[in-house]
Enzyme design. Structure first.
Site, PDB file in Angstrom:
ATOM      1  N   ASP A 563      45.568  38.826  35.219  1.00 56.79           N
ATOM      2  CA  ASP A 563      47.003  38.761  35.492  1.00 56.79           C
ATOM      3  C   ASP A 563      47.290  39.092  36.950  1.00 56.79           C
ATOM      4  O   ASP A 563      46.479  39.724  37.642  1.00 56.79           O
ATOM      5  CB  ASP A 563      47.740  39.733  34.566  1.00 56.79           C
ATOM      6  CG  ASP A 563      49.116  39.236  34.180  1.00 56.79           C
ATOM      7  OD1 ASP A 563      49.675  38.407  34.929  1.00 56.79           O
ATOM      8  OD2 ASP A 563      49.631  39.664  33.138  1.00 56.79           O
ATOM      9  N   GLU A 566      47.924  36.479  42.154  1.00 54.03           N
ATOM     10  CA  GLU A 566      48.433  35.734  43.322  1.00 54.03           C
ATOM     11  C   GLU A 566      47.958  36.268  44.689  1.00 54.03           C
ATOM     12  O   GLU A 566      47.759  35.412  45.569  1.00 54.03           O
ATOM     13  CB  GLU A 566      49.973  35.716  43.285  1.00 54.03           C
ATOM     14  CG  GLU A 566      50.554  34.910  42.145  1.00 54.03           C
ATOM     15  CD  GLU A 566      50.541  35.656  40.814  1.00 54.03           C
ATOM     16  OE1 GLU A 566      50.655  35.011  39.763  1.00 54.03           O
ATOM     17  OE2 GLU A 566      50.403  36.897  40.844  1.00 54.03           O
ATOM     18  N   ASP A 640      55.081  33.601  33.824  1.00 50.11           N
ATOM     19  CA  ASP A 640      56.122  34.193  32.982  1.00 50.11           C
ATOM     20  C   ASP A 640      57.367  33.308  32.945  1.00 50.11           C
ATOM     21  O   ASP A 640      58.448  33.668  33.431  1.00 50.11           O
ATOM     22  CB  ASP A 640      56.476  35.589  33.506  1.00 50.11           C
ATOM     23  CG  ASP A 640      55.302  36.549  33.397  1.00 50.11           C
ATOM     24  OD1 ASP A 640      54.402  36.289  32.585  1.00 50.11           O
ATOM     25  OD2 ASP A 640      55.281  37.548  34.129  1.00 50.11           O
TER      26      ASP A 640
END
Length: 961
Positions: A563, A566, A640
């Site tokens: 998760d 980035e 998300d």
């Protein structure tokens, strides 16, 4: 590639390449030299404004040309994270000087380079110009971490019929990127992959990692660059009003003039909102009119959190919602007439204390740029890109993977069903969920443990909280032993200060320090200070893997959920803030390497697990990726996203474009992650909409490469969405079971993705490029060569208008009714069924109903053959869990159908693997115009055959009465 970029920068500015060997042919033409059998160097005469002075053209691989343009005569050392292939010497490569150009011939690709300007043009043996640099290259001096570099731009001119796809995954529901803009900044829900794929069978891999823009690179403009009029008609601005009660918007707390809506990043809303305004409950309204000095298609680009609606001349053109902490993106395209006034009303409910809202615009594309696209990056030392030509779009993607690495084959169980939620809070919750799946006989292969299984203060420790997960080893063993279920676990590159892992990484210099120096706290409880590790540091990557191996992998974990990759060190910050948070990296200035973080983060875990020697296939679910991620066992999901119909629709084009970016494995949160409050504690009407949304999304999700449910409250298990008597439950169970029946087909596509660089989720333009009607269809796709998927994304829709591509016929999945291609149809879309069609000539192998992939072998194979055209399909099988396939341990069975003789040929099986079935039963179902039937448990089986591996022919003729 492993040298510090800081050294590269200094070296680049410290020495000049020796160019004395370049042969002078004609002063007015510039100079050129072929320095070996595959590289041509050109020093053009005309230095266009800010353009390059030295051009290197290298025949890199078959049908692939590498172009590097230097701003001066300095040759900077090569350094690529994405490209792993070496150049191959082409002995058939020839050059000739003709006029003021150099021509490179390496059939079927030919390259022309202007000796005056350095511009390039590419042609194929067919003679058509594919692509040409027109405005040339542009370098603008920049500084990163005190070191010199350049902002670089390269423009390309193309054919008038061209269309462009790929470029990663983005949420503005745009499919064909012609005349559109894509920005490369890794963010939650937005994934940058710098590979553009053309319908005219070429691709461009832009080998840069900085903040970049592709396509129409003109900067979006503030609203104030339009002619604005306030609510009273006075020119110069819009009227902006604030109210704390949306039900009574006339009760204003503040009114002001506004000509720029730009609340873009974390902290901006604090300065934008008046003190009396309640952003968690209030309403902001912008009213008035605007006029443009241009006629044509205008684009309005929005970033939004909360609810936003826009009306133009009374027509609703935008209606979106996104949870306040995670802004979304949208583009509205409006045809406007020059100097005509248009009434505008924009309503925004921020729906949170910290919120985001921007609105910018672009005038129509100028005539001189109608047939152009460009790449521009904010920090580089040279322009570096690869031009890839192909016979079709698949061969172009194959070229991309030759450069950046093959897509590894996922374990077979990964193509079954994954259940997840945010989050299972205890060991008992997780086990109870799996137990309930097995009790209800709902197929399941993977249960996912999301974040926060650790103690609250110990993010990054990789330790389970013993109060909530007292026996993680036993839990994992029980999942494997008793429930035959894999488990995936969430791991973040994030560390709270003060924990032992943080202290260890800090001592070794493996952590980014700025977020800690700024004492920025996250959103957990009272907030904790944290940072991320530097994935560009090889030692840090190894250290991160060692931590995971010791604390988690050793317990038997099957797959990784990576998760915030980035890296999302702090959500919703500006690109400049992200760069500051990552400075310095082990490779040098973060500005140069920014977007490559998820690639290197995945690399560390992939290389670490493969280094254990246990031969278990690596599976990484990661929220971001980059060119090359496919070689590290990566599946990228769309982040998300919100639980709304518009967001569901946006996932269709997002998934197709991502797959056309060269990375074959994509998935999404079926049902959407972020949930409106009306769905959390729903009234009856909201409850029914929620169930229908989940049902339609589930139908769509069963046909993407990986089939995965995830999201916030309400819980996402089928039985928590609807009771088993409800149509929603029936439909979701049907598509779950259907997915397992289709696994022989789907896993064969995965085998083809590895061995032939195939793409599973396919834009219609890939297979029907001769039909220009499909260029802009981004809400339908092919799963493999045979299945046309048409998701239903409108509430209460019971019909679906769709397009059947030309050049073939189509069979309704459920009835077998035949339809001619090349036309739009309106077909039934009842609550429980999504329209599906099968192409004429398709051969579709299916297997038995299973509760999990390893429950039983496919000893009975049911093969659906669709008449009307010749067809073929190859059934691929291997061991399914290890890497023996890389050494040739697999088998293939070719199936071909000949329409003229109505004959199915089951070819000789080639290859073998451990556990291969020596024989099996093959049931053949034959469907043609005169004998329609759907795919179902009970069908008319035309032939039943005992197949032992030898070739045989099966006549397919229905008996006539």
């Amino acid at each position: 590639m492993n040298c510090l970029m800081r050294k590269h920068c200094l070296r680049a500015w410290a020495f000049t390449a020796c160019l004395g060997w370049i042969q002078l042919y004609a002063q007015e033409k510039g100079t050129w030299k072929k320095d070996d059998q595959q590289t041509v160097w050109v020093t053009p005469v005309a230095n266009e404004a800010g353009g390059g002075r030295l051009v290197r053209v290298q025949l890199y691989q078959p049908q692939i040309v590498r172009v590097t343009v230097y701003p001066g005569t300095t040759v900077t050392p090569d350094s690529s994270l994405s490209v792993v292939a070496a150049a191959q010497v082409r002995k058939t490569f020839t050059t000739e000087e003709k006029g003021d150009s150099i021509y490179i011939h390496a059939a079927p690709l030919h390259v022309a380079i202007s000796l005056r300007t350095g511009r390039l043009a590419y042609t194929t043996g067919r003679g058509g110009v594919l692509q040409e640099v027109t405005e040339g290259k542009r370098f603008q001096p920049q500084v990163a971490d005190g070191l010199p570099c350049y902002a670089v731009t390269n423009r390309f001119a193309v054919q008038p019929d061209d269309a462009w796809y790929g470029l990663g995954q983005h949420q503005d529901d745009q499919f064909n990127y012609r005349h559109r803009q894509v920005r490369f900044f890794q963010n939650n829900t937005s994934v940058a992959v710098p590979f553009l794929l053309s319908r005219n069978n070429y691709g461009v891999l832009w080998d840069h990692y900085a903040l970049s823009t592709v396509g129409d690179i003109r900067p979006f403009r503030p609203l104030g660059d339009l002619r604005l009029f306030n609510a009273a008609g006075k020119e110069g601005w819009l009227t902006q009003t604030y109210a704390n009660n949306p039900a009574r918007p006339e009760e204003l707390v503040y009114t002001s003039a506004v000509s720029d809506i730009n609340i873009a990043f974390l902290g901006d809303s604090k300065a934008a909102f008046p003190a009396a305004f309640r952003p968690d409950k209030g309403l902001v309204v912008y009213t008035g009119a605007f006029a443009s000095g241009f006629t044509g298609l205008h684009k309005f680009d929005f970033t939004y959190a909360g609810y936003v609606k826009m009306w133009v001349d009374g027509k609703l053109v935008l209606d979106r919602w996104r949870q306040a902490w995670n802004p979304g993106a949208g583009v509205v395209e409006l045809p406007l007439e020059k100097d005509k006034k248009y009434d505008v009303r924009i309503e925004w409910l921020p729906d949170g204390g910290e919120s985001y809202f921007t609105c910018r615009w672009l005038p129509p594309v100028p005539d001189e740029e109608q047939n152009q696209f460009a790449f521009t990056s904010e920090a580089a030392h040279a322009i570096d890109y690869y031009f890839i030509a192909g016979e079709n779009m698949d061969s172009v993607i194959a070229g991309y993977r030759r450069l950046t690495g093959k897509a590894t084959l996922m374990p077979e169980w990964a193509f079954g069903f994954w259940q997840s939620r945010e989050r299972y809070r205890t060991q008992a919750e997780l086990l109870d969920a799996v137990k309930e799946f097995r009790r209800r006989r709902i197929p399941l292969d993977n249960i996912v443990q999301d974040w926060s299984y650790w103690r609250e203060k110990e993010w990054g420790s990789q330790d389970f909280d013993p109060a909530r997960f007292p026996e993680p080893d036993s839990m994992i063993a029980q999942l494997h032993r008793d429930y035959k279920t894999q488990i995936m676990i969430s791991v973040w590159p994030k560390f709270y200060t003060g924990i032992p892992a943080y202290n260890q990484f800090e001592r070794k210099g493996w952590l980014y320090g700025r977020n800690v120096a700024d004492s920025v706290r996250d959103w957990i409880a009272q907030g904790y200070v944290s940072t991320f590790y530097d994935a560009f540091n090889a030692s840090a990557r190894k250290g991160f893997w060692n931590l995971l191996q010791q604390k988690i992998y050793s317990k038997g974990i099957d797959a990784w959920w990576m998760d915030a990759s980035e890296p999302d060190i702090l959500s919703n910050v500006s690109p400049q803030k992200r760069i500051a948070q990552m400075t310095p990296t082990a490779l040098g200035p973060a500005a140069l390497w920014l977007n490559a973080y998820p690639l290197e983060n995945a690399r560390g875990i992939y290389e670490g697990q493969r280094g254990t020697g246990d031969n278990k296939r690596v599976l990484l679910l990661t929220r971001s990726g980059y060119a090359g991620s496919q070689r590290y066992g990566a599946v990228i999901w769309s982040g998300d996203i919100a639980s709304r119909w518009t967001d569901m629709k946006a996932q269709i084009s997002a998934g197709i474009n991502f797959s056309m970016s060269g990375l074959p494995y994509w998935t999404m949160d079926i049902g959407g992650f972020s949930v409106e409050k009306r769905f959390e504690r729903p009234k009856e009407a909201d409850q029914e909409e929620w169930r229908e949304l989940q049902t339609r999304w589930y139908q769509f999700g069963a046909f993407v490469p990986l089939f995965r449910v995830h999201g916030q409250l309400p819980f996402r298990e089928i039985y928590n969405i609807a009771p088993e008597t409800h149509a929603a439950y029936h439909s979701m169970l049907y598509y779950n079971k259907l997915r397992y029946r289709l696994l022989p087909y789907i896993y064969s596509l995965a085998g083809k993705a590895y061995w032939q660089d195939y793409t599973l989720m396919r834009g219609l333009v890939m297979d029907f490029s001769a039909d220009t009607a499909v260029n802009n269809i981004g809400d339908q796709f092919m799963l493999g060569p045979s299945v046309l998927v048409n998701p239903v994304y409108e509430y209460k829709a019971r019909k679906r208008r769709l397009y059947l591509p030309a050049g073939t016929g189509w069979y309704n999945w459920y009835t077998g009714q035949y339809e001619n291609g090349g036309r739009h149809i309106e077909t039934d879309a009842p609550y429980e069924k999504m329209p599906l069609y099968v192409k004429a000539g398709a051969i579709l192998p299916t297997g038995p109903e299973r509760q999990y992939v390893a429950e039983k072998k496919v000893d009975t194979l049911r093969v659906y053959v669709y008449g009307g055209a010749d067809g073929s399909f190859t059934l691929y099988e291997d061991e399914g869990r290890d890497y023996s396939y890389e050494k040739g341990s697999y088998s293939e069975i070719p199936f071909t159908y000949q329409e003229s003789s109505h004959t199915l040929t089951i070819g000789k099986r080639t290859g073998s693997f451990t556990g291969m079935l020596p024989k099996r039963t093959v049931q053949v179902v034959y469907i043609d115009k005169a004998h329609p039937q759907g795919i179902a448990d009970k069908v008319n089986i035309l032939k039943t055959i005992a197949y032992t591996g030898a070739a045989l022919q099966v006549p397919l003729m229905h008996k006539t009465l």
